[in-house]
Write an enzyme that holds these catalytic residues in place. Structure first.
Site, short mmCIF file in Angstrom:
data_model
loop_
_atom_site.label_atom_id
_atom_site.label_comp_id
_atom_site.label_asym_id
_atom_site.label_seq_id
_atom_site.Cartn_x
_atom_site.Cartn_y
_atom_site.Cartn_z
N ASP A 146 5.61 52.07 15.38
CA ASP A 146 6.38 52.48 16.56
C ASP A 146 5.59 52.17 17.84
OD1 ASP A 146 8.41 53.66 18.01
OD2 ASP A 146 8.28 55.61 17.03
N ASP A 152 17.39 53.99 18.56
CA ASP A 152 17.31 55.42 18.25
C ASP A 152 18.69 56.03 18.19
OD1 ASP A 152 14.68 55.83 17.80
OD2 ASP A 152 14.18 56.52 19.82
#
Ligand code: DGJ
Length: 733
Positions: A477, A547
């Site tokens: 990430d 997301d």
């Protein structure tokens, strides 16, 4: 060998099975483009391609000095400061302060295959016959600067890959302040420009608009390719649609700040530039040094946007994405189920339930290390938190594997929290400018990955865990853009190199980790899809697309992402309702169908589901496993767009994935808002074999020929309620 040199006319012809690209070496030594389009056969006389705008005055037949009217040439890699007033492809600040470079043809050579670019992600070929590379060398006699232009043409797809390499052969340093990967002048024509714009949770929406006078600038200055724009631009003739019309597409193999520019000039021709964002870049070239730009990919299609996408997909699957072939496991990720608040027991409960339903991989997301109960601490302290994992990470991983699942782990290797041991020990290890405020975003700072010792320290910590714990998957990430992009390790005249050096540092870390742990499946992520680009795909075969896991929002995000990137690169999960990003309540069936058009997974607390819902999951998982290969390697045809335009209300979305042999397919349709009292609706399929007979299995099952399914379509069921969808499996009989 798909390369021909027409010596008499000084034409260089790169030829693939379907596409030709022809360059002209003008007597002045400038290189121009005279053709990019459908394949031209050889041998033949191509001299008629050389045609310049007629500048003669009928009253005065004196010859015009075309060679020095650089503004009328369709140039390949133009310089600034001379008689071409369009945006230049590069700029060098010479030792005398001037910015003129008169680069002229010196030599060229062609070779089979494609060279690698050390330190940069790049397309590759597994067999030399897959591609040919032409290098053209240009030199500036006054300064000693020389330039090598690289052109690789891929035989099957016709895709072209370009880059530029600068050499300082002069006695003193110079500065490169602009260095695009590719530049192209297209002859006069009307075009729509297309790019992929958005924001966090709304990445990569299609923006299409007529390109009139002036310039369109698509860029990121965030140090990452960004949620806001993607390093992609296309020019399409205004009538071009999904399966017909002329489209030119350009995509940069790079993960940092970039610029894509399409500028129409006074004569209606269009210059396209794609490469490093000059606002965020400068590079000092010492005498004897060279600089290599990232690669830019150019794809030409006469079969509309669909043809363009399928070429990009095939190219990236075969010649960019390493580990593309491995079958991707169906995963469950605990992020939206627990966020930071979990215990080992809770994780094991989810894993046991997941194993019983047929899920194959458990991913432990953020919060397992340091003392990270919120997003305000511990990045950089990659040691498990004994409060949450009393038996340790290895113990948890072993127990998860005992349930039959593989174990995967989240890292954010590029970051440091000010509240961390790492930061307390090394406060100068983040990007910063002395005396300036250090902007925190999501309470974190960016590590200075231009420095080898910082990269070493992080690689050591991550490797120790990957060696010790049985881990099959890593989610990498990256949750903030770069600010105060300076490094105390660089001298003042190299400070503006920091952004690019950071990206090179990231690539160095990725290369070393993916090579050291070849059995680990890596998934890229940057706050969702903030770094969804070919650079990352070179190291990691899949990326968390956004997301936003809401099925209706995902229609747009996944549809538009597929313009360039294959379905096998898009992580897509079923999450809980009301959806955590927008509160929408979409049926479980639609959430499943949308996520199945990608790398499938779940991201919710499955222990809280009802028995009926668990049964639905079991069916979805079984269905996906049977078609995994088709979804991950098939050809995509988009059938209905979720985007609104003058002819489309965006209420319907459709696509079909067709196996390479056309014997299997999976069609998808979604209707966003309910339509009261609707008429009979059909969905025309595409990409099938007209002569094959297929068994079509959706809500009902029947047989029909490919011809009927494409010409007359399949009937859509009538539905009640919003956010409905359907999948049809097609099998040749
Ligand atoms: C952003 C990612 O996109 C999410 O999936 C999750 O991993 C969080 N970061 C964790 O902080």
């Amino acid at each position: 060998m798909p390369y021909f040199f027409h010596e008499k006319d000084s034409l260089l012809h790169l030829q693939s099975k379907a596409v030709s690209y022809v360059l002209k070496i003008y007597p002045s030594g400038l290189i121009g483009n005279v053709y990019w389009g459908p394949r031209l056969s050889e041998p033949q006389d191509l001299s008629s391609l050389i045609c310049l705008r007629d500048l003669r005055n009928p009253e005065d037949p004196a010859p015009v000095d075309y060679e020095n009217r650089e503004d009328i040439l369709y140039q390949e890699y133009p310089s600034g400061g001379v008689s071409d007033f369009r945006p230049p492809a590069f700029r060098v600040v010479n030792p005398d302060g001037s910015v003129i470079s008169n680069l002229r043809y010196h030599s060229h050579r062609a070779e089979p295959g494609k060279p690698a670019l050390p330190g940069l992600p790049a397309l590759w070929c597994s067999r030399q016959e897959e591609a040919d590379t032409l290098r053209i060398r240009l030199e500036d006699a006054l300064t000693g600067l020389s330039l090598e232009l690289f052109y690789t043409i891929f035989t099957d797809t016709g895709a072209l890959v370009r880059s530029a390499r600068f050499f300082n052969n002069g006695p003193e340093p110079c500065f490169l302040t602009r260095a695009f990967s590719l530049s192209l002048d297209l002859p006069p024509g009307e075009f729509d420009s297309i790019h992929l714009a958005g924001s966090w949770a709304r990445e990569r929406h299609i923006v299409r608009q007529p390109l009139k006078g002036g310039a369109l600038l698509v860029e990121s200055s965030r140090g990452i390719s960004s949620h806001q724009e993607n390093p992609f631009i296309a020019l399409a003739e205004p009538s071009a649609g999904e399966e017909k019309g002329l489209v030119y597409g350009f995509n940069l193999v790079y993960s940092g700040s970039f610029s894509a520019l399409a500028a129409r000039d006074q004569f209606g021709s269009t210059r396209v530039l794609l490469g490093l964002n000059p606002e965020c870049f400068s590079w000092k070239l010492e005498a004897g040094e060279h600089f290599q730009t990232p690669e830019g990919v150019m794809v030409f299609s006469r079969e509309g946007l669909g043809g363009l996408s399928r070429t990009f997909h095939r190219l990236y699957r075969n010649n960019l994405i390493r580990g593309q072939d491995r079958e991707r496991p169906i995963l469950i990720n605990n992020w939206e189920a627990t966020y930071f608040n979990f215990t080992a027991d809770k994780i094991l409960d989810i894993a046991r339930e997941a194993a019983a339903l047929g899920i194959e991989l458990f991913v432990l997301d953020d919060g397992w290390f340091g003392r990270r109960d919120k997003d305000n601490s511990s990045l950089g302290d990659w040691v498990e938190d004994p409060r949450k994992l009393p038996g340790g990470l290895k113990d948890l991983a072993v127990k998860i594997r005992e349930t039959g699942l593989q174990f995967g782990l989240w890292f954010e290797p590029e970051m440091v929290s000010p509240d961390s041991r790492l930061y307390r020990e090394h406060p100068d290890w983040c990007l910063h400018v002395k005396g300036r405020h250090r902007t925190e975003i999501r309470n974190q700072l960016v590590l200075d990955l231009t420095r080898a010792e910082v990269r070493e320290a992080i690689i050591r910590m991550v490797s120790a865990i990957l060696q010790e714990v049985p881990i099959s998957y890593v989610k990498w990430d990256m949750n903030r853009p770069l600010t105060e992009t300076g490094s105390p390790a660089l001298p003042p005249d190299r400070q503006r190199e920091t952004g690019h050096r950071y990206v090179l540092g990231v690539y160095d870390m990725m290369e070393r980790l993916v090579s050291a742990f070849p059995r680990v499946l890596f998934e890229g992520c940057a706050g969702g899809g903030g770094r969804f680009d070919p650079g990352i795909l070179y190291y990691m075969p899949q990326i968390w697309t956004s997301d936003n896991s809401d099925a209706v929002e995902r229609l747009k995000i996944q549809y538009a992402t597929s313009l360039v990137y294959p379905l096998s690169s898009m992580g897509a999960h079923v999450s809980a309702v009301p959806n955590h990003q927008c509160g929408r309540i979409a049926p479980l069936e639609t959430r499943g169908s949308v996520a199945m058009s990608g790398i499938f997974g779940y991201e919710l607390d499955i222990t809280a589901l009802s028995p009926e819902e668990k049964e639905t999951l079991r069916r979805q998982i079984g269905f996906y496993k049977e078609r995994r290969r088709l979804i991950q390697t098939g050809d995509l045809y988009r059938l209905k767009s979720p985007f609104i335009d003058s002819r489309n209300d965006g209420n319907e979305t459709g696509w079909i994935i067709v196996s390479p042999g056309k014997d299997q397919a999976l069609a998808f349709y979604a209707r966003t808002l309910a339509v009261p009292n609707p008429g009979l609706a059909v969905l025309n399929l595409a990409g099938l074999d007209r002569g094959f007979t297929y068994r079509v299995t959706g809500k009902t099952s029947y047989t029909a020929s490919g011809e009927v399914l494409m010409q007359a379509g399949i009937r859509l069921p009538s539905w009640w309620g919003d956010f409905q969808s359907c999948l049809w499996a097609l099998q040749k009989i």
